[in-house]
Design a protein around this motif. Structure first.
Motif, PDB file in Angstrom:
ATOM      1  N   GLY A  13       0.857  -1.272   0.183  1.00 32.63           N
ATOM      2  CA  GLY A  13       0.006   0.067  -0.030  1.00 32.63           C
ATOM      3  C   GLY A  13       0.851   1.068   0.019  1.00 32.63           C
ATOM      4  N   GLN A  14       0.438   2.269   0.486  1.00 36.80           N
ATOM      5  CA  GLN A  14       0.936   3.515   0.360  1.00 36.80           C
ATOM      6  C   GLN A  14       2.256   3.558   1.114  1.00 36.80           C
ATOM      7  N   SER A  15       2.365   3.074   1.986  1.00 32.67           N
ATOM      8  CA  SER A  15       3.388   2.982   3.037  1.00 32.67           C
ATOM      9  C   SER A  15       4.307   2.176   2.487  1.00 32.67           C
ATOM     10  N   GLY A  16       4.203   0.859   1.940  1.00 27.34           N
ATOM     11  CA  GLY A  16       5.349  -0.087   1.187  1.00 27.34           C
ATOM     12  C   GLY A  16       5.727   0.640  -0.020  1.00 27.34           C
ATOM     13  N   LEU A  17       4.772   1.331  -0.667  1.00 28.17           N
ATOM     14  CA  LEU A  17       5.569   2.179  -1.802  1.00 28.17           C
ATOM     15  C   LEU A  17       6.383   3.399  -1.549  1.00 28.17           C
ATOM     16  N   ALA A  18       5.982   4.046  -0.488  1.00 26.83           N
ATOM     17  CA  ALA A  18       6.863   4.990   0.011  1.00 26.83           C
ATOM     18  C   ALA A  18       8.390   4.498   0.247  1.00 26.83           C
ATOM     19  N   ALA A  19       8.057   3.390   0.830  1.00 25.03           N
ATOM     20  CA  ALA A  19       9.572   2.822   1.277  1.00 25.03           C
ATOM     21  C   ALA A  19      10.341   2.288   0.154  1.00 25.03           C
ATOM     22  N   GLY A  20       9.573   1.776  -0.996  1.00 27.94           N
ATOM     23  CA  GLY A  20      10.412   1.311  -2.112  1.00 27.94           C
ATOM     24  C   GLY A  20      10.894   2.413  -2.842  1.00 27.94           C
ATOM     25  N   TYR A  21      10.229   3.437  -2.885  1.00 26.78           N
ATOM     26  CA  TYR A  21      10.813   4.901  -3.521  1.00 26.78           C
ATOM     27  C   TYR A  21      12.199   5.206  -2.848  1.00 26.78           C
ATOM     28  N   HIS A  22      12.251   5.329  -1.483  1.00 29.15           N
ATOM     29  CA  HIS A  22      13.423   5.821  -0.937  1.00 29.15           C
ATOM     30  C   HIS A  22      14.501   4.717  -1.086  1.00 29.15           C
ATOM     31  N   LEU A  23      14.146   3.335  -0.759  1.00 25.73           N
ATOM     32  CA  LEU A  23      15.223   2.338  -1.011  1.00 25.73           C
ATOM     33  C   LEU A  23      15.653   2.349  -2.503  1.00 25.73           C
ATOM     34  N   ARG A  24      14.895   2.414  -3.476  1.00 26.64           N
ATOM     35  CA  ARG A  24      15.577   2.526  -4.798  1.00 26.64           C
ATOM     36  C   ARG A  24      16.158   3.804  -4.885  1.00 26.64           C
TER      37      ARG A  24
END
Length: 379
Positions: A13-24
């Protein structure tokens, strides 16, 4: 089959995607495991009329502004789902779905994430499962009941709710916020909505014109000023966290402003006199509810807008919960397990971190800490 990834994010969801953005952005290798069949997180399961508290531009994840929705100053849930799906695609985030995580275990220097499609071994894990999957129902006695909690399953993985003997006594339809969809389902019916927060007010407003509504709250409704929206709420939550971190007086955060954001439908129903709350009833009785003074209200249905609990059962094998069931965190990092970060569960994992606009900053902090743990640059 067991696979490996330096970082595993649980929840798409939104939190997982935000985490993915910063990890990337930090160049880290990771995978996002999502239990849902399609993109959009919990937003794809909400009621039909739900919309955001803020304009699109102030409801965005890091790196990508949410585009405005034509004809709607406050975008609806469908627009949010489309935005999240586009966000996931735009940044080519490695989401695997549907994958249900069963448990996270210590495995020497690694963490082992057991799922219904095999296991993953990781050096760090971000739990971003939110709260939608654990709706909460308070124990409510029936006439002569004791209020001892019972259980009911709404049929969605990880949802846990608690009831009491009054559930059986009532005999009518009962549902939680997670099951409500449209006022069409209750047209002409007698409906009691329980809850004085945003969900309770919005669903009561949704039903006011089509059903015979009784709205009950634990205390008189506290509306925020009509010009306050999600931007102000984020600022209030951030100011509170900053004050607490600096040892200053607690500002009270969002709670100091009120309980209900007066979004247009709520404001309209309130101003028309359709939202008149009654105190919380004492018990459920056959065909209705009863107050302490013996007054009763008949009902065909009760909608419980009584909140949620963090969906953290997959972390049970780590034995991190304290006596009150709370996992102690330092920022987003679990205090007793430095390889685990919790993201998006509320202010205790970052100011306003359960919101679209608020999750970006704690997601960035979690990604930077994980990069440091893995010995990667944290530019």
């Amino acid at each position: 089959m067991t696979r490996t990834s330096p970082v595993v994010v649980i929840g798409g969801g939104q939190s997982g995607l935000a985490a993915g953005y910063h990890l990337r952005r930090l160049g880290l290798e990771f995978v996002i495991l999502d239990a849902q069949v399609t993109a959009g997180g919990a937003w794809q399961h909400t009621w039909d009329s739900l919309h955001l508290f803020s304009p699109a531009a102030y409801s965005s994840l890091p790196g990508r502004l949410m585009p405005p929705q034509a004809g709607r100053p406050y975008p609806d849930a469908r627009h949010v789902v489309e935005y999240l799906a586009d966000y996931e695609k735009r940044y080519e985030l490695p989401v695997e779905r549907p994958v249900r995580v069963l448990g996270v275990h210590r495995d020497g220097e690694l963490l082992r994430v057991e799922t219904d499609s095999g296991a993953w071994r990781a050096r760090a894990v971000i739990s971003a499962t939110g709260t939608w999957w654990r709706p909460f129902l308070p124990a409510v006695p029936g006439r002569g009941g004791s209020g001892v909690p019972g259980r009911r399953d709404f049929g969605v993985p990880r949802r846990e709710v608690f009831g009491g003997p009054g559930r059986e006594v009532f005999g009518g339809r009962q549902l939680h916020t997670v099951e409500y969809r449209s006022p069409r389902d209750f047209a002409g019916r007698r409906v009691i909505v329980v809850g004085g927060g945003n969900s309770g007010a919005q669903i009561a407003a949704d039903l006011a014109a089509d059903a015979e509504l009784t709205w009950v709250t634990q205390r008189p409704p506290r509306y925020l000023a009509d010009d306050i929206d999600g931007r102000a709420l984020f600022d209030a939550a951030t100011a509170r966290r900053r004050a607490l971190d600096q040892g200053r007086t607690d500002t009270g955060g969002v709670a100091s402003l009120g309980d209900i954001v007066a979004v247009p439908p709520v404001r309209e129903a309130r101003d028309r006199g359709l939202l008149k709350a009654r105190p919380m009833f004492t018990r459920l009785v056959p065909g209705g509810v009863e107050w302490a003074d013996g007054a009763r209200a008949a009902a065909d249905a009760v909608i419980w807008c009584t909140g949620f609990r963090p969906a953290l059962s997959h972390l049970a094998p780590l034995r991190l919960r304290g006596r009150r069931g709370h996992i102690t965190t330092v920022g987003t990092r679990a205090a007793d397990e430095p390889r685990l970060h919790l993201l998006g569960y509320g202010d205790w994992t970052g100011p306003a971190s359960a919101t679209l606009i608020g999750v970006g900053r704690p997601a960035r902090e979690a990604a930077r800490e994980i990069a440091a743990l893995l010995g990667a640059p944290t530019r």
